[in-house]
Design a protein around this motif. Structure first.
Motif, PDB file in Angstrom:
ATOM      1  N   HIS A 180      -2.352  12.395   5.938  1.00  0.00           N
ATOM      2  CA  HIS A 180      -3.304  12.698   7.004  1.00  0.00           C
ATOM      3  C   HIS A 180      -4.640  13.138   6.404  1.00  0.00           C
ATOM      4  CE1 HIS A 180      -0.394  12.217  10.161  1.00  0.00           C
ATOM      5  NE2 HIS A 180       0.455  13.003   9.507  1.00  0.00           N
ATOM      6  N   TRP A 181      -4.558  13.905   5.333  1.00  0.00           N
ATOM      7  CA  TRP A 181      -5.764  14.386   4.675  1.00  0.00           C
ATOM      8  C   TRP A 181      -6.609  13.233   4.150  1.00  0.00           C
ATOM      9  CZ3 TRP A 181      -8.950  18.198   4.521  1.00  0.00           C
ATOM     10  CH2 TRP A 181      -9.803  18.386   3.442  1.00  0.00           C
ATOM     11  N   GLU A 182      -5.985  12.225   3.533  1.00  0.00           N
ATOM     12  CA  GLU A 182      -6.726  11.069   3.017  1.00  0.00           C
ATOM     13  C   GLU A 182      -7.377  10.271   4.141  1.00  0.00           C
ATOM     14  OE1 GLU A 182      -4.103  10.147  -0.989  1.00  0.00           O
ATOM     15  OE2 GLU A 182      -3.436   9.355   0.945  1.00  0.00           O
ATOM     16  N   MET A 183      -6.663  10.119   5.258  1.00  0.00           N
ATOM     17  CA  MET A 183      -7.244   9.403   6.396  1.00  0.00           C
ATOM     18  C   MET A 183      -8.406  10.187   6.996  1.00  0.00           C
ATOM     19  SD  MET A 183      -4.049   7.606   8.299  1.00  0.00           S
ATOM     20  CE  MET A 183      -2.784   8.841   8.079  1.00  0.00           C
ATOM     21  N   LEU A 184      -8.295  11.504   7.026  1.00  0.00           N
ATOM     22  CA  LEU A 184      -9.363  12.349   7.545  1.00  0.00           C
ATOM     23  C   LEU A 184     -10.606  12.239   6.666  1.00  0.00           C
ATOM     24  CD1 LEU A 184     -10.065  14.400   9.736  1.00  0.00           C
ATOM     25  CD2 LEU A 184      -9.228  16.186   8.217  1.00  0.00           C
ATOM     26  N   LEU A 185     -10.405  12.221   5.346  1.00  0.00           N
ATOM     27  CA  LEU A 185     -11.533  12.115   4.427  1.00  0.00           C
ATOM     28  C   LEU A 185     -12.219  10.751   4.510  1.00  0.00           C
ATOM     29  CD1 LEU A 185     -10.229  13.966   1.248  1.00  0.00           C
ATOM     30  CD2 LEU A 185     -11.946  14.745   2.904  1.00  0.00           C
ATOM     31  N   LYS A 198       0.846  -1.187   0.000  1.00  0.00           N
ATOM     32  CA  LYS A 198       0.000   0.000   0.000  1.00  0.00           C
ATOM     33  C   LYS A 198       0.881   1.236   0.000  1.00  0.00           C
ATOM     34  CE  LYS A 198      -4.189  -1.360   2.373  1.00  0.00           C
ATOM     35  NZ  LYS A 198      -5.008  -1.087   3.566  1.00  0.00           N
ATOM     36  N   THR A 199       0.486   2.202  -0.774  1.00  0.00           N
ATOM     37  CA  THR A 199       1.212   3.465  -0.718  1.00  0.00           C
ATOM     38  C   THR A 199       0.790   4.176   0.558  1.00  0.00           C
ATOM     39  OG1 THR A 199      -0.501   4.545  -2.016  1.00  0.00           O
ATOM     40  CG2 THR A 199       1.398   3.693  -3.223  1.00  0.00           C
ATOM     41  N   PRO A 200       1.699   4.867   1.194  1.00  0.00           N
ATOM     42  CA  PRO A 200       1.339   5.549   2.437  1.00  0.00           C
ATOM     43  C   PRO A 200       0.265   6.605   2.194  1.00  0.00           C
ATOM     44  CG  PRO A 200       3.678   5.831   1.924  1.00  0.00           C
ATOM     45  CD  PRO A 200       3.086   5.028   0.841  1.00  0.00           C
ATOM     46  N   ARG A 201      -0.689   6.639   3.100  1.00  0.00           N
ATOM     47  CA  ARG A 201      -1.761   7.627   2.982  1.00  0.00           C
ATOM     48  C   ARG A 201      -1.384   8.871   3.758  1.00  0.00           C
ATOM     49  NH1 ARG A 201      -6.626   4.542   5.430  1.00  0.00           N
ATOM     50  NH2 ARG A 201      -4.964   4.124   6.887  1.00  0.00           N
TER      51      ARG A 201
END
Length: 120
Positions: free
Chosen positions: A85-90, A80-83
């Motif tokens: 913070h913004w992607e995790m928040l969404l 997996k490519t690292p996510r």
């Protein structure tokens, strides 16, 4: 009284251990070749899992493991490519919810400033 020199050993500079009775683990040598045709020999434990790539010793390229004189075909990693913070928040909130929370927080900060209270 006469001065006498203390005779002894320099601690920490010489080992008091000997190699008698030491059994080394089985080892095997494997070759890696980079795209510039540099071949690097690496020694691993016989039961170690071999990495498919290794940093070339002569250039900054990645070298690939050689088996029977041929380069090993690299397995495709589905890492997996690292996510961000913004992607995790969404994943947790919608954009509309985030804008509402932001507006509430800005209103709170403006009210504190208007009241003469310092921001913490």
């Amino acid at each position: 009284m006469a001065q006498q020199t203390m005779r002894g050993m320099r601690l920490g500079t010489q080992s008091l251990e000997s190699e008698r009775g030491v059994n080394y683990s089985a080892r095997s040598t494997h070759s890696y070749q980079c795209i510039n045709n540099h071949v690097s020999e690496m020694v691993f434990a016989a039961d170690a899992e071999l990495p498919q790539t290794w940093q070339c010793k002569q250039c900054p390229e990645q070298a690939t493991l050689l088996e029977d004189g041929k380069m090993v075909v690299l397995e495709a990693n589905d890492d997996k490519t690292p996510r961000s913070h913004w992607e995790m928040l969404l994943e947790r909130r919608t954009r509309e919810e985030l804008e509402e929370i932001l507006q509430e927080r800005l209103d709170y900060i403006r009210a504190r400033r208007a009241g003469g209270q310092a921001d913490l």
